[in-house]
Structure formats: C-alpha cells, structure tokens
Motif scaffolding. Structure first.
Motif, PDB file in Angstrom:
ATOM      1  N   GLY A 289      17.390  35.139  35.784  1.00  0.00           N
ATOM      2  CA  GLY A 289      18.385  36.203  35.744  1.00  0.00           C
ATOM      3  C   GLY A 289      17.875  37.528  35.221  1.00  0.00           C
ATOM      4  O   GLY A 289      18.673  38.387  34.839  1.00  0.00           O
ATOM      5  N   LYS A 290      16.547  37.733  35.227  1.00  0.00           N
ATOM      6  CA  LYS A 290      15.965  38.964  34.694  1.00  0.00           C
ATOM      7  C   LYS A 290      15.594  39.929  35.822  1.00  0.00           C
ATOM      8  O   LYS A 290      15.175  39.515  36.900  1.00  0.00           O
ATOM      9  N   CYS A 291      15.734  41.213  35.555  1.00  0.00           N
ATOM     10  CA  CYS A 291      15.175  42.239  36.439  1.00  0.00           C
ATOM     11  C   CYS A 291      13.660  42.263  36.260  1.00  0.00           C
ATOM     12  O   CYS A 291      13.151  41.930  35.180  1.00  0.00           O
ATOM     13  N   VAL A 292      12.943  42.690  37.278  1.00  0.00           N
ATOM     14  CA  VAL A 292      11.486  42.823  37.171  1.00  0.00           C
ATOM     15  C   VAL A 292      11.076  44.204  37.675  1.00  0.00           C
ATOM     16  O   VAL A 292      11.342  44.553  38.834  1.00  0.00           O
ATOM     17  N   ALA A 329      12.235  47.511  40.733  1.00  0.00           N
ATOM     18  CA  ALA A 329      11.879  48.923  40.601  1.00  0.00           C
ATOM     19  C   ALA A 329      10.382  49.018  40.341  1.00  0.00           C
ATOM     20  O   ALA A 329       9.724  48.026  40.005  1.00  0.00           O
ATOM     21  N   VAL A 330       9.844  50.223  40.501  1.00  0.00           N
ATOM     22  CA  VAL A 330       8.411  50.463  40.335  1.00  0.00           C
ATOM     23  C   VAL A 330       8.201  51.691  39.458  1.00  0.00           C
ATOM     24  O   VAL A 330       8.889  52.706  39.615  1.00  0.00           O
ATOM     25  N   ALA A 331       7.252  51.611  38.543  1.00  0.00           N
ATOM     26  CA  ALA A 331       6.761  52.770  37.797  1.00  0.00           C
ATOM     27  C   ALA A 331       5.349  53.039  38.296  1.00  0.00           C
ATOM     28  O   ALA A 331       4.464  52.189  38.134  1.00  0.00           O
ATOM     29  N   ASP A 332       5.137  54.182  38.890  1.00  0.00           N
ATOM     30  CA  ASP A 332       3.846  54.449  39.545  1.00  0.00           C
ATOM     31  C   ASP A 332       2.869  55.062  38.546  1.00  0.00           C
ATOM     32  O   ASP A 332       2.596  56.257  38.554  1.00  0.00           O
ATOM     33  N   PHE A 333       2.327  54.201  37.680  1.00  0.00           N
ATOM     34  CA  PHE A 333       1.358  54.646  36.685  1.00  0.00           C
ATOM     35  C   PHE A 333       0.108  55.240  37.336  1.00  0.00           C
ATOM     36  O   PHE A 333      -0.463  56.209  36.839  1.00  0.00           O
ATOM     37  N   ASP A 334      -0.339  54.629  38.420  1.00  0.00           N
ATOM     38  CA  ASP A 334      -1.521  55.122  39.127  1.00  0.00           C
ATOM     39  C   ASP A 334      -1.331  56.581  39.532  1.00  0.00           C
ATOM     40  O   ASP A 334      -2.177  57.440  39.249  1.00  0.00           O
TER      41      ASP A 334
END
Length: 379
Positions: A289-292, A329-334
């Motif tokens: 039940g967690k978001c990733v 969702a995505v965090a675009d660290f690159d």
C-alpha cells in the motif's frame, strides 16, 4: 458511540521520525555505553525507539536506555535525560536477528531537533549491529553512564550509530513519512559531517512547511556501497526492504534511489537485470500500500570505475525510471545535477570532488528536485 478520548486516540498514530539502516558493525563489546546523536524530522508526542540486533549471532542485553535533548557535544539539557523502558522493565535482551521497540515516553519530541539516545550494553559478544557511516559525531565510554547528563565520561568520539535503528513519534493520522532507500549518496558521503546536509535532511526541512502534503517524517535508509541486487555493503536493497523500509510506522512513500553501485562494479549486471530488481521493489511496496517515487541515477564520469558500458546501462535504467510509468512519480536527479557541457559528468559546482558524490550544494539541489506533492498518491 466512541468516547471523545477514544476518537482522539484513533486519529493519531506512530510515524517514523528518524531511521538508519542496520548492518554489521564489528565486534560487540559488553559493559560499554553509547551516546547516539540523531536528528528528528517530524515532531510528535510519545516517542519510541527501536533497537536492533539484526546481525548479531548472540543475544545482546541493554541494561539502561535513556533519551534526552542535546545541549552541545555530549552534554544534555539539564533535566531532559529520561529512562526508556521495555514492557515496563528498565533492561531488555534482544535475541539474534531480532529487534525491540520501547514503551512510549511521555511528552513531545520537537521536529528538526537533536535527540540523544544513550545505551548501556551490559552483555554482548560476537557480531555487533549498527550503522557504520553516520556523518554525525556520537560518543562512547566504558561502563554504565547512560543516565548521566554531563559530558565528562564521554571522551571517545565515534562516527557510527550502534544498535539504534529507528525513532518514531505519535502524530495526527493524516501525517505520514517517506523512507529513502539508497546508497552512499543518500547516506550523505561528501556532505559536511555534523551539519545534517544529506539530501534527505534538506528534503525533511522542506517538508515541514509544505502545505501540499501530509508527509512530514523522513527516514534515511541509505548504506554506503549498497546495491539493488547483491549483498556486500549491507544486504541488498531487495533483501532489506522489509526490515529497513516497510516495517517503519506511518510510512506512506518509498523513495527508491539505488543502482550506481550495481552499474559501476563491473559485475556484468545488465539494465534488464537492474530493472527487474526495481520492479520487484516497486511491486512489493505497492502490495504493502505504499507509493514509490524513483530517483534517476546520477552521472559518474571521472570516477575510477566509469566506462562506456556502465554509462550505457545507466542511460537505459534512467529511461525506464523516467518513462515506464511503473513508478508513482520521478525525481530527475540526473537532469538536475549533470553538466550541460558533458551530460555524463556531475556539474563541477555540485561535485563533492570524486565525480560520484554531490557536495552540500548538490545535496540541496537533489532535495529541491523532489516535488513534495509527488510523495502522495492514491494507494
């Protein structure tokens, strides 16, 4: 009809405010005290601590456990150091491979504050459990000094956390936490020691004032050298997911930022294998039940293990993270940290000096690349 007090209790729950991944930490020593300094994220009432013997091969007995507020160094605010109990008892024995959560302490624990947990290890032998690279000075000494508030007995400085692997608080039911599952970049290597400048620390400070999300707790479950697929520097991300992440109270979101150590180790790991590892973590977290949220893998040209083959895998993995739709969702660290002149390199102003780990400024840029609203999803 439920009473007002019962309704109030039902509207609150435990949320992790600090965490550190358990790992093997050398030889266990008996008749020794540890004064461990940790930084809270979310504030709340009735704090609890979790002690781990996950990697021990023999029982460990804690004769005394205290928690207090830090004044400076190993010195505590007078009157703040209070005994912690376990099932009403002042001592507790933890079996090999097990952990124990304390009874709650009365009162409140402030957000963004230095909590000091002092342990007296009365009996121990064999393998110790703890977190090796704390990026925070703590203290140790022989004998039982856990209940003392002064700094006189605490002459030995240490850079690891022994046995303590989580702290939680009671907070409103709509308050949750995010757990950062990562490697040395998440663990904070190349950030400044004793300043809480790891990227999850910067994120934690942002979240306290973010109105678009109820996620206020942050647990840093990074291990230097950690891999998604293989044990080595700590158990693999796959192997430790349940203990380090899913078992933490109040967790709503898993932040998955691993892979560079699988890629640069020249073990022949392919992008397909690494993506399969990501999918297993995503599926298990979703089933719980967690978001990733996924972070793209940072560039590492200039690091001694860089080569074209590894860079190709990194690009393929980042394509999956950005475009597969399997993450919430995505965090675009690159994108946030790469040089515009050479996209295989970190921007020099954000490079900690080894071309792999960001400096303090880079850590802040990483946290700023995370949209707090993205930490929420409909699961």
């Amino acid at each position: 009809m439920a009473s007002a007090s019962a309704a109030g209790e039902a509207s609150r729950h435990q949320v992790v405010t600090w965490g550190a991944s358990a790992d093997r930490l050398g030889q266990a020593v008996a008749d020794r005290s540890y004064r461990l300094v940790v930084r809270t994220s979310v504030g709340g009432s009735r704090p609890r601590v979790r002690l781990s013997n996950a990697f021990g091969d023999r029982p460990v007995t804690f004769g005394e456990v205290y928690a207090g507020k830090r004044e400076e160094g190993a010195r505590l605010v007078p009157g703040s150091n209070r005994r912690i109990t376990f099932g009403g008892a002042r001592s507790v024995t933890v079996a090999p491979g097990d952990s124990v959560t304390s009874d709650p302490l009365s009162g409140r624990l402030a957000a963004q504050s230095d909590l000091v947990v002092s342990l007296y290890v009365a009996e121990a032998a064999g393998q110790a459990t703890g977190h090796g690279m704390a990026m925070q000075t703590s203290y140790a000494t022989g004998g039982d000094h856990a209940g003392e508030e002064g700094e006189g007995s605490w002459s030995e400085r240490i850079g690891s956390w022994f046995y303590l692997d989580a702290v939680s608080v009671e907070s409103a039911a709509d308050t949750g936490a995010v757990v950062a599952l990562g490697d040395s970049i998440t663990d904070g290597w190349q950030s400044t020691t004793d300043t809480n400048r790891r990227w999850p620390d910067y994120l934690s400070r942002r979240l306290q004032g973010a109105s678009m999300t109820g996620i206020k707790g942050v647990a840093n479950e990074g291990i230097s050298g950690n891999k998604v697929l293989a044990d080595g520097a700590g158990q693999s991300a796959l192997a430790r997911l349940q203990r380090d992440v899913l078992s933490q109270p109040g967790v709503r979101t898993v932040f998955l930022f691993e892979g560079i150590n699988d890629i640069k180790a020249h073990t022949g790991v392919t992008s397909a294998q690494l993506i399969d590892g990501y999918r297993k973590i995503i599926d298990r977290a979703h089933a719980a039940g967690k978001c990733v949220v996924g972070g793209t893998v940072l560039p590492f040209k200039g690091w001694s293990e860089f080569d074209a083959a590894g860079e190709a895998v990194r690009q393929e993995v980042n394509d999956f993270i950005r475009s597969s739709g399997e993450l919430d969702a995505v965090a675009d660290f690159d994108k946030a940290l790469r040089s515009p002149y050479d996209r295989e390199r970190l921007l020099p102003a954000l490079d900690g000096g080894d071309h792999l780990h960001p400096n303090d400024k880079g850590m802040r840029v990483m946290a700023d690349a995370v949209d707090p609203a993205d930490l929420e999803c409909d699961r």
